[in-house]
Every structure is written in C-alpha cells, then in structure tokens.
Design a protein around this motif. Structure first.
Motif, short mmCIF file in Angstrom:
data_model
loop_
_atom_site.label_atom_id
_atom_site.label_comp_id
_atom_site.label_asym_id
_atom_site.label_seq_id
_atom_site.Cartn_x
_atom_site.Cartn_y
_atom_site.Cartn_z
N GLN A 30 -29.79 -60.86 -24.62
CA GLN A 30 -30.36 -59.52 -24.78
C GLN A 30 -31.45 -59.32 -23.74
OE1 GLN A 30 -29.23 -57.58 -27.30
NE2 GLN A 30 -30.64 -55.85 -27.29
N VAL A 31 -31.31 -58.26 -22.97
CA VAL A 31 -32.32 -57.93 -21.97
C VAL A 31 -32.93 -56.59 -22.36
CG1 VAL A 31 -32.76 -57.48 -19.54
CG2 VAL A 31 -31.04 -59.17 -20.20
N GLN A 32 -34.23 -56.53 -22.34
CA GLN A 32 -34.93 -55.30 -22.70
C GLN A 32 -35.84 -54.83 -21.58
OE1 GLN A 32 -36.86 -56.30 -26.46
NE2 GLN A 32 -35.33 -55.08 -27.52
N LEU A 33 -35.95 -53.52 -21.47
CA LEU A 33 -36.89 -52.89 -20.55
C LEU A 33 -37.87 -52.07 -21.37
CD1 LEU A 33 -34.37 -51.52 -17.87
CD2 LEU A 33 -35.64 -53.67 -17.81
N VAL A 34 -39.15 -52.25 -21.12
CA VAL A 34 -40.17 -51.53 -21.87
C VAL A 34 -41.10 -50.83 -20.89
CG1 VAL A 34 -42.05 -51.68 -23.52
CG2 VAL A 34 -40.05 -53.15 -23.79
N GLU A 35 -41.13 -49.49 -20.98
CA GLU A 35 -42.02 -48.71 -20.12
C GLU A 35 -43.36 -48.47 -20.81
OE1 GLU A 35 -37.84 -46.67 -19.62
OE2 GLU A 35 -39.06 -47.50 -21.24
N SER A 36 -44.39 -48.29 -19.99
CA SER A 36 -45.71 -47.92 -20.51
C SER A 36 -46.47 -47.20 -19.41
CB SER A 36 -46.47 -49.17 -20.97
OG SER A 36 -46.66 -50.06 -19.89
N GLY A 37 -47.58 -46.59 -19.80
CA GLY A 37 -48.46 -45.96 -18.83
C GLY A 37 -48.40 -44.45 -18.76
N GLY A 38 -47.51 -43.84 -19.53
CA GLY A 38 -47.43 -42.40 -19.50
C GLY A 38 -48.62 -41.76 -20.20
N GLY A 39 -48.71 -40.44 -20.09
CA GLY A 39 -49.80 -39.73 -20.74
C GLY A 39 -49.97 -38.33 -20.19
N LEU A 40 -51.10 -37.74 -20.54
CA LEU A 40 -51.44 -36.39 -20.10
C LEU A 40 -52.44 -36.49 -18.95
CD1 LEU A 40 -51.53 -33.28 -20.46
CD2 LEU A 40 -53.34 -33.65 -22.16
N GLY A 86 -36.10 -61.11 -21.59
CA GLY A 86 -34.81 -61.56 -22.10
C GLY A 86 -34.23 -62.68 -21.26
N ARG A 87 -32.97 -62.94 -21.52
CA ARG A 87 -32.30 -64.05 -20.86
C ARG A 87 -31.60 -63.58 -19.59
NH1 ARG A 87 -30.84 -68.75 -23.44
NH2 ARG A 87 -31.88 -69.13 -25.42
N PHE A 88 -32.33 -63.49 -18.52
CA PHE A 88 -31.73 -63.14 -17.24
C PHE A 88 -32.30 -64.03 -16.16
CE2 PHE A 88 -35.38 -60.97 -15.44
CZ PHE A 88 -36.08 -60.55 -16.57
N ALA A 89 -31.52 -64.23 -15.12
CA ALA A 89 -31.94 -65.09 -14.02
C ALA A 89 -32.74 -64.32 -12.99
CB ALA A 89 -30.72 -65.73 -13.37
N LEU A 136 -50.24 -35.58 -8.73
CA LEU A 136 -49.24 -35.12 -9.69
C LEU A 136 -49.25 -33.60 -9.80
CD1 LEU A 136 -49.66 -37.93 -12.30
CD2 LEU A 136 -47.49 -37.26 -11.26
N LYS A 137 -48.05 -33.06 -10.02
CA LYS A 137 -47.84 -31.62 -10.14
C LYS A 137 -47.25 -31.31 -11.51
CE LYS A 137 -46.58 -31.45 -5.24
NZ LYS A 137 -45.52 -31.07 -4.26
N PRO A 138 -47.41 -30.10 -11.99
CA PRO A 138 -46.80 -29.75 -13.29
C PRO A 138 -45.29 -30.01 -13.32
CG PRO A 138 -48.41 -28.10 -12.67
CD PRO A 138 -48.28 -29.03 -11.50
N GLU A 139 -44.63 -29.85 -12.19
CA GLU A 139 -43.19 -30.07 -12.14
C GLU A 139 -42.81 -31.56 -12.24
OE1 GLU A 139 -45.00 -28.26 -9.99
OE2 GLU A 139 -44.25 -28.48 -7.92
N ASP A 140 -43.79 -32.43 -12.23
CA ASP A 140 -43.53 -33.86 -12.46
C ASP A 140 -43.45 -34.19 -13.95
OD1 ASP A 140 -45.74 -34.56 -9.74
OD2 ASP A 140 -43.55 -34.65 -9.70
N THR A 141 -43.76 -33.22 -14.78
CA THR A 141 -43.70 -33.42 -16.23
C THR A 141 -42.28 -33.76 -16.66
OG1 THR A 141 -45.56 -31.95 -16.67
CG2 THR A 141 -44.00 -32.31 -18.47
N ALA A 142 -42.14 -34.89 -17.34
CA ALA A 142 -40.82 -35.36 -17.76
C ALA A 142 -40.99 -36.65 -18.56
CB ALA A 142 -39.93 -35.63 -16.55
N VAL A 143 -39.90 -37.08 -19.15
CA VAL A 143 -39.84 -38.44 -19.69
C VAL A 143 -39.33 -39.33 -18.56
CG1 VAL A 143 -38.86 -39.97 -21.42
CG2 VAL A 143 -39.40 -37.61 -22.02
N TYR A 144 -40.06 -40.38 -18.30
CA TYR A 144 -39.72 -41.30 -17.21
C TYR A 144 -39.06 -42.55 -17.81
CZ TYR A 144 -42.17 -38.49 -13.79
OH TYR A 144 -42.54 -37.46 -12.94
N TYR A 145 -37.92 -42.91 -17.24
CA TYR A 145 -37.13 -44.03 -17.72
C TYR A 145 -36.99 -45.10 -16.64
CZ TYR A 145 -35.54 -40.78 -21.36
OH TYR A 145 -35.47 -39.89 -22.40
N CYS A 146 -36.96 -46.32 -17.10
CA CYS A 146 -36.71 -47.46 -16.24
C CYS A 146 -35.23 -47.84 -16.37
CB CYS A 146 -37.59 -48.62 -16.71
SG CYS A 146 -37.57 -50.05 -15.67
N ASN A 147 -34.62 -48.16 -15.23
CA ASN A 147 -33.21 -48.53 -15.20
C ASN A 147 -33.06 -49.76 -14.34
OD1 ASN A 147 -30.66 -48.02 -13.12
ND2 ASN A 147 -30.12 -47.80 -15.28
N ALA A 148 -32.26 -50.73 -14.78
CA ALA A 148 -32.15 -51.97 -14.02
C ALA A 148 -30.78 -52.59 -14.12
CB ALA A 148 -33.20 -52.97 -14.51
#
Length: 121
Positions: free
Chosen positions: A1-11, A26-29, A85-97
């Motif tokens: 099981q490999v997990q990605l956990v994001e943090s650091g967002g806010g207003l 998790g278990r990855f090389a 940062l600009k208002p148009e940067d407002t979004a949910v940010y996701y990590c992908n790997a």
C-alpha cells in the motif's frame, strides 16, 4: 500500500505565498514521477507542475515563474512553492505519483486526498 498525503493548504491574500507538501509512504523502492494537479469548482482537474526523478521539472503556463516544484528523494517528499498567488489559483491541489514497488512492479496513478488553497482578500 502506497499513500500520498498533502499538506500546507490554506487561505492567503492575493500576492501571498504558500508551500504545499506531498509525502509518500508505504512499500515502494522509488518514486518515478510526482506531480501536482489542481481542480477548481466547476472545472476539470489540470496539471500544475511535474518533476522527474532526475529533477527535471515542467509547469503549466499559468504558473510559470510563480510556482516551483522540488523533491527530496531522501524522505520521499515533493514540495510546491507558490508565490504571487492570484484568486484564479484557488482550487483543491492534488498530488499524483508513479512508483516502483519493492516487488519491482510499477504502480501508476496514485492520488492524495487533496488540500484546499484559497486566494482571497
């Protein structure tokens, strides 16, 4: 099981900065690639920045010169420094790997749970 956990967002106010983190566990090389995406309300998810294991990075045109992606291979963490940062940067940010598991198999398309970034005065 490999997990990605994001943090650091806010207003943050327009012109401000935030630093997002994505920690892989998790278990990855090794992590083969890792990217940041974002999704604003009513819009499709879009690629913001990506970084390869070599350190080579690329960015969406809308964030070039303002955002910087970096990675720490030692602790399997990727960062997204967001400046001006600009208002148009407002979004949910996701990590992908994509990773190579300890078994040698490849595992692509891993996603974190997302972190909200709101740019508003």
């Amino acid at each position: 099981q490999v997990q990605l956990v994001e943090s650091g967002g806010g207003l943050v106010q327009p012109g401000g900065s935030l630093r997002l983190s994505c920690a892989a566990s998790g278990r990855f090389a090794r992590i083969n690639y890792i990217s940041w995406y974002r999704q604003a309300p009513g819009k499709q998810r879009e690629l913001v920045a990506a970084i390869a294991r070599t350190g080579s990075a690329n960015y969406a045109d809308s964030v070039k010169g303002r955002f910087t992606i970096s990675r720490d291979n030692a602790d399997s963490t990727v960062y997204l420094q967001m400046n001006s940062l600009k208002p148009e940067d407002t979004a949910v940010y996701y990590c992908n790997a994509g990773v190579t598991l300890t078994t040698g198999l490849l595992r692509d398309g891993l996603w974190g749970q997302g972190t909200q970034v709101t740019v508003s005065s």
